[in-house]
Design an enzyme around this catalytic site. Structure first.
Site, short mmCIF file in Angstrom:
data_model
loop_
_atom_site.label_atom_id
_atom_site.label_comp_id
_atom_site.label_asym_id
_atom_site.label_seq_id
_atom_site.Cartn_x
_atom_site.Cartn_y
_atom_site.Cartn_z
NE ARG A 178 24.69 38.21 59.64
CZ ARG A 178 24.76 38.12 60.97
NH1 ARG A 178 25.93 37.90 61.55
NH2 ARG A 178 23.68 38.24 61.71
CE1 TYR A 223 40.44 46.77 40.83
CE2 TYR A 223 39.92 46.28 43.13
CZ TYR A 223 39.53 46.68 41.87
OH TYR A 223 38.21 46.98 41.64
CG ASP A 267 45.10 40.11 45.35
OD1 ASP A 267 44.85 39.12 44.64
OD2 ASP A 267 44.39 41.12 45.38
CE LYS A 292 38.62 40.80 38.63
NZ LYS A 292 38.09 41.25 39.86
C1 LIG Z 1 44.10 41.76 42.03
C2 LIG Z 1 42.71 42.09 42.52
N1 LIG Z 1 42.43 41.99 43.83
C3 LIG Z 1 41.19 42.28 44.30
C4 LIG Z 1 40.19 42.72 43.47
C5 LIG Z 1 38.83 43.05 44.03
O1 LIG Z 1 37.96 42.00 43.76
P1 LIG Z 1 36.36 42.13 43.55
O2 LIG Z 1 36.15 42.95 42.33
O3 LIG Z 1 35.91 40.72 43.43
O4 LIG Z 1 35.82 42.81 44.75
C6 LIG Z 1 40.44 42.85 42.10
C7 LIG Z 1 39.37 43.31 41.20
O5 LIG Z 1 39.59 43.61 40.04
C8 LIG Z 1 41.74 42.54 41.61
O6 LIG Z 1 42.05 42.65 40.31
#
Ligand SMILES: Cc1ncc(COP(=O)(O)O)c(C=O)c1O
Length: 390
Positions: free
Chosen positions: A46, A98, A168, A193
């Protein structure tokens, strides 16, 4: 070494006494101590694990950071960063983010006493900064409206207020855009992604420019319990080896599809950084070396949108993005369902909006798939009302 080489080898050759080319998967929860008060440097997974360390060293190198931390998901990464802040602290957040990030901030962080202001452009973000602002959180391009945010301008306004800039970088990845080099303090990713790249692994990443900040976030991660498992760390490491060629190929295909969609009579608008207004295009070209492979587009009406979702065959109707398989998403009921209706309306997330993640298939097959899915209904095809999303 150049970026593409570091995707494959990390910052340097792995010191493995067996000569293994692929990083070993240390599938262990714990590590034996050589003696009282002595450690191999690895005590408990962890907190630290060698496979995850190999991934983190590669990610820090690719994002030009001091250190990287891998998490079980993008949301776990963002939620852990949010724990840096205290009740009463104020954050400015991209208006178009998101849906899961919106829900985290609105439902969890707000309950913990954080305050948020939504803002779109760099000017609006600068105007929203107040004395208690501790951080600015932006996506660029934004999800799903593909708005480009000027990272350098936002970084200057954020730092003038003594706050942290968090970006992000999921959509463009460090292959195209490296926010830390443009002044950001923290980069977050849904590594689910493009970084992992195969629609088969859930993972998140935080990369920071400052080692002390990395230590604070690492300590929060150990406490909250969100570090990435060894096998999933290895899957992301494996995905990273092909990041550069995947991004190049997917972006080439996306540019072709964006142009094709823009000329289609059933498509009323295409949102793609390469087709942005001259001002946004200039920002995009200054801060990123490519436009990425995400396209949002609007069709003539809701019935046609539902019909597209029901009719695509090569492209899959599914949430997520960035993998080898092309995916089409309905932001209204999927990724952005949790955004309040008034905000969705203001952003343009309505029943006619579709989001396409262009994968690695031959773009001619993707165009043929969209051509048949976008065709007007005829007697031989199901009625539009019957075309309910799968
Ligand atoms: C731009 C963006 N940030 C964060 C996330 C969250 O990621 P996760 O689904 O891996 O938790 C997503 C998920 O679609 C996303 O598109």
């Amino acid at each position: 070494m150049h970026f593409n080489t570091r995707c494959i080898h990390g910052p340097g050759p792995a010191p493995d006494h067996t000569g293994a080319i692929s990083a070993p998967i240390y599938q262990t929860a714990t590590f034996a101590h050589p003696g009282v008060g002595r450690s191999t440097g690895f005590d408990y997974t962890r907190c630290v694990n060698p496979t995850r360390c190999a991934l983190e060293e590669t990610l820090a190198s690719l994002e030009s950071g001091a250190a990287a931390l891998a998490f079980t998901s993008g949301m776990s990464a963002i939620a852990t960063v949010a724990e840096l802040f205290s009740p009463g602290d104020h954050l400015v957040v991209s208006a178009d983010v998101y849906g899961g990030t919106h829900r985290l901030f609105a439902d969890v962080s707000a309950k913990n006493g954080l305050r948020f202001t939504r803002a779109g452009s760099a000017d609006q973000i600068a105007a929203a900064i107040e004395p208690s602002t501790v951080a600015v959180f932006v996506e660029t391009p934004t999800n799903p409206m593909m708005q480009v945010v000027d990272i350098d301008a936002v970084a200057r306004a954020t730092h003038a207020a003594g706050a942290l800039l968090i970006v992000d970088n999921t959509f463009l990845t460090p292959f195209f855009q490296r926010p830390l080099e443009l002044g950001a303090d923290i980069v977050v990713h849904s590594a689910t992604k493009y970084l992992a790249g195969h629609n088969d692994t859930l993972a998140g990443v935080v990369v920071v420019s400052d080692a002390a900040l990395a230590e604070r976030i690492g300590s929060l991660r150990s406490t909250l319990g969100g570090p990435l498992a060894p096998f999933d760390s290895w899957l992301v490491l494996r995905g990273l080896k092909t990041l550069a060629c995947r991004m190049e190929r997917q972006t080439d295909s996306a540019a072709r599809l964006a142009d094709w969609l823009a000329a289609h009579p059933a498509v009323t608008q295409v949102y793609y950084p390469g087709l942005a207004s001259p001002a946004d295009l200039a920002i995009s070209q200054r801060q990123a070396s490519g436009h990425g492979a995400m396209i949002s587009f609007r069709v003539v009406d809701q019935a046609r949108a539902h019909r597209v979702l029901a009719s695509v065959r090569v492209i899959q109707f599914a949430e997520s993005l960035g993998g080898a398989e092309s995916l089409i998403t309905y932001p209204l009921t999927q990724t952005h369902a949790e955004v309040p209706e008034a905000q969705r309306r203001e952003l343009g997330i309505d029943a006619t909006l579709l989001r396409l993640s262009v994968g690695l298939e031959d773009p001619r097959d993707l165009i043929a798939d969209l051509a048949s899915a976008l065709a007007p209904p005829s007697d031989s095809l199901p009625a539009a009302d019957a075309a309910v999303p799968r």
